[in-house]
Scaffold this motif. Structure first.
Motif, short mmCIF file in Angstrom:
data_model
loop_
_atom_site.label_atom_id
_atom_site.label_comp_id
_atom_site.label_asym_id
_atom_site.label_seq_id
_atom_site.Cartn_x
_atom_site.Cartn_y
_atom_site.Cartn_z
N ALA A 54 0.83 -1.20 0.00
CA ALA A 54 0.00 0.00 0.00
C ALA A 54 0.86 1.26 0.00
CB ALA A 54 -0.93 -0.01 1.22
N PHE A 55 1.91 1.28 0.85
CA PHE A 55 2.81 2.42 0.88
C PHE A 55 3.51 2.60 -0.47
CE2 PHE A 55 2.87 1.70 5.60
CZ PHE A 55 2.35 2.93 5.94
N PHE A 56 3.98 1.50 -1.04
CA PHE A 56 4.72 1.56 -2.31
C PHE A 56 3.83 2.08 -3.43
CE2 PHE A 56 5.89 -0.45 -6.35
CZ PHE A 56 7.19 0.03 -6.50
N VAL A 57 2.63 1.50 -3.56
CA VAL A 57 1.71 1.90 -4.63
C VAL A 57 1.27 3.35 -4.46
CG1 VAL A 57 -0.58 1.51 -5.61
CG2 VAL A 57 0.91 -0.43 -5.11
N ALA A 58 0.95 3.74 -3.22
CA ALA A 58 0.50 5.10 -2.97
C ALA A 58 1.58 6.11 -3.34
CB ALA A 58 0.10 5.26 -1.51
N PHE A 59 2.84 5.83 -2.98
CA PHE A 59 3.91 6.77 -3.27
C PHE A 59 4.18 6.84 -4.78
CE2 PHE A 59 8.48 8.00 -3.50
CZ PHE A 59 8.34 9.27 -2.94
N ARG A 60 4.17 5.69 -5.45
CA ARG A 60 4.39 5.70 -6.90
C ARG A 60 3.24 6.43 -7.61
NH1 ARG A 60 9.20 5.55 -8.26
NH2 ARG A 60 8.37 5.32 -10.39
N TYR A 61 2.03 6.25 -7.12
CA TYR A 61 0.87 6.94 -7.70
C TYR A 61 1.01 8.45 -7.50
CZ TYR A 61 -4.12 7.60 -8.82
OH TYR A 61 -5.31 8.00 -9.38
N TYR A 62 1.46 8.85 -6.32
CA TYR A 62 1.69 10.27 -6.03
C TYR A 62 2.72 10.86 -7.01
CZ TYR A 62 4.20 14.19 -4.01
OH TYR A 62 4.84 15.38 -3.83
N LEU A 63 3.83 10.16 -7.22
CA LEU A 63 4.85 10.64 -8.14
C LEU A 63 4.31 10.73 -9.57
CD1 LEU A 63 8.01 8.65 -6.93
CD2 LEU A 63 7.42 11.05 -6.46
N PHE A 64 3.49 9.77 -9.95
CA PHE A 64 2.85 9.77 -11.27
C PHE A 64 1.97 11.00 -11.45
CE2 PHE A 64 -0.97 8.76 -13.73
CZ PHE A 64 -0.41 8.40 -14.95
N LEU A 65 1.16 11.31 -10.44
CA LEU A 65 0.26 12.45 -10.52
C LEU A 65 1.02 13.77 -10.50
CD1 LEU A 65 -2.65 11.34 -8.14
CD2 LEU A 65 -2.62 11.32 -10.64
N GLU A 80 6.05 27.70 3.81
CA GLU A 80 5.24 27.38 2.63
C GLU A 80 3.77 27.70 2.93
OE1 GLU A 80 4.12 27.01 -0.68
OE2 GLU A 80 6.10 26.01 -0.68
N THR A 81 3.15 28.53 2.09
CA THR A 81 1.77 28.96 2.33
C THR A 81 0.77 28.32 1.37
OG1 THR A 81 2.11 30.90 0.90
CG2 THR A 81 2.53 31.16 3.27
N ARG A 82 1.26 27.68 0.31
CA ARG A 82 0.35 27.09 -0.66
C ARG A 82 -0.20 25.75 -0.18
NH1 ARG A 82 4.76 28.12 -5.25
NH2 ARG A 82 5.98 27.66 -3.37
N SER A 83 -1.42 25.45 -0.57
CA SER A 83 -2.05 24.18 -0.19
C SER A 83 -1.31 23.03 -0.87
CB SER A 83 -3.52 24.17 -0.60
OG SER A 83 -4.24 25.17 0.09
N SER A 84 -1.18 21.92 -0.14
CA SER A 84 -0.36 20.82 -0.66
C SER A 84 -1.07 19.47 -0.66
CB SER A 84 0.91 20.70 0.20
OG SER A 84 0.57 20.49 1.57
N GLY A 85 -2.33 19.43 -0.22
CA GLY A 85 -2.96 18.14 0.02
C GLY A 85 -3.60 17.46 -1.17
N ASP A 86 -4.02 18.24 -2.19
CA ASP A 86 -4.80 17.64 -3.27
C ASP A 86 -4.09 16.50 -3.98
OD1 ASP A 86 -6.81 19.41 -2.68
OD2 ASP A 86 -6.44 20.74 -4.38
N LEU A 87 -2.78 16.62 -4.17
CA LEU A 87 -2.03 15.58 -4.86
C LEU A 87 -2.00 14.27 -4.10
CD1 LEU A 87 1.10 17.32 -6.45
CD2 LEU A 87 -0.68 16.04 -7.64
N PHE A 88 -2.26 14.32 -2.80
CA PHE A 88 -2.19 13.11 -1.98
C PHE A 88 -3.51 12.33 -1.93
CE2 PHE A 88 1.09 15.86 0.04
CZ PHE A 88 2.19 15.03 -0.14
N VAL A 89 -4.60 12.97 -2.36
CA VAL A 89 -5.93 12.38 -2.14
C VAL A 89 -6.07 10.99 -2.73
CG1 VAL A 89 -8.39 12.60 -2.69
CG2 VAL A 89 -7.12 14.58 -1.84
N PHE A 90 -5.88 10.88 -4.03
CA PHE A 90 -6.11 9.58 -4.69
C PHE A 90 -5.05 8.54 -4.34
CE2 PHE A 90 -8.30 12.72 -7.45
CZ PHE A 90 -9.60 12.29 -7.18
N PRO A 91 -3.79 8.92 -4.16
CA PRO A 91 -2.82 7.94 -3.64
C PRO A 91 -3.19 7.43 -2.24
CG PRO A 91 -1.66 9.73 -4.71
CD PRO A 91 -3.09 10.14 -4.65
#
Length: 247
Positions: free
Chosen positions: A24-35, A110-121
């Motif tokens: 799960a950790f591996f797939v989620a991180f690779r998916y995050y890098l892909f996005l 850092e003031t910009r939002s950072s969470g959206d890229l993590f949602v689907f992973p």
């Protein structure tokens, strides 16, 4: 197939939950890098690394703290420090990760939002992990109370119980699809997709806790349910914002 499910490889007993947890950790991180490669992410690599590190530390601490609070008397009396490190819950991990990210962003400015890229992973990782929870049956505290409901299953102790992991798998599929639709059809500000994810998931888990055989309660609610309330209050402003459809 019997639950709990286990198998041997070269004479060694394999912990299927642990295998799927690492997967799960591996797939989620690779998916995050892909996005991220396909996004217009304006946060620098250095700041992203700091944010991920903050999330990892916060998730580690949060998952253990909330996991211990699920039954603190048992933890105090029965479990060693080493065993305590293995007591964890995804709910504490998510909220702890959120706090870790906010602290890291304060430190680096850092003031910009950072969470959206993590949602689907994150959803993908939880989904894979929940398969492991289901296959582990009563060996993991993700099973439900005894029930006469037609979906009740024997998860390893000869009793028909709510298969909460299967309920969550179905919910995660719906959540993934729903958030994909929102991302495509709704006008969102940066960070709002992550907020919708947290509200939906913590709201779901609040009600699912009523089906778990919890032993420790404060004012009739489990520690996880209180965490859900804290999370929903944290994001209370999003409830008041109307949805605007993109043309």
């Amino acid at each position: 197939m019997e639950i709990p499910f286990s198998f041997n490889l070269f004479g060694y007993s394999i912990n299927i939950h642990l295998v799927l947890e690492y997967l799960a950790f591996f797939v989620a991180f690779r998916y995050y890098l892909f996005l991220r490669k396909r996004s217009n992410d304006t946060i620098s690599n250095t700041n992203r690394l700091s944010i991920i590190l903050g999330a990892a530390i916060g998730a580690f601490l949060g998952s253990r703290i909330v996991g211990a609070l699920e039954n603190p008397f048992f933890i105090i009396n029965e479990i060693s420090f080493i065993q305590l490190l293995n007591v964890k819950t995804i709910m504490g991990g998510l909220f702890g990760g959120l706090l870790g990210v906010e602290i890291a962003k304060k430190i680096i400015g850092e003031t910009r939002s950072s969470g959206d890229l993590f949602v689907f992973p994150i959803i993908s990782g939880i989904f894979i992990g929940r398969i492991g929870c289901f296959l582990s049956g009563i060996d993991e505290f993700t099973y439900g109370k005894e029930t006469s409901f037609f979906l009740g299953m024997d998860l390893g102790d000869g009793l028909l119980r709510h298969p909460l992991a299967l309920y969550e798998l179905l919910f995660l599929l719906i959540l993934f699809t729903g958030l994909k639709y929102i991302k495509t059809h709704i006008i969102l500000q940066s960070g709002e997709l992550f907020k919708y994810f947290m509200i939906a998931y913590f709201g779901f888990r609040f009600f699912m806790e009523f089906l778990k055989p919890n032993l420790f309660f404060v004012l009739g609610l489990s520690s996880v349910q209180w965490l859900c309330i804290v999370c929903l209050l944290y994001y209370r402003k999003i409830f008041l914002k109307p949805l605007l459809y993109a043309r």
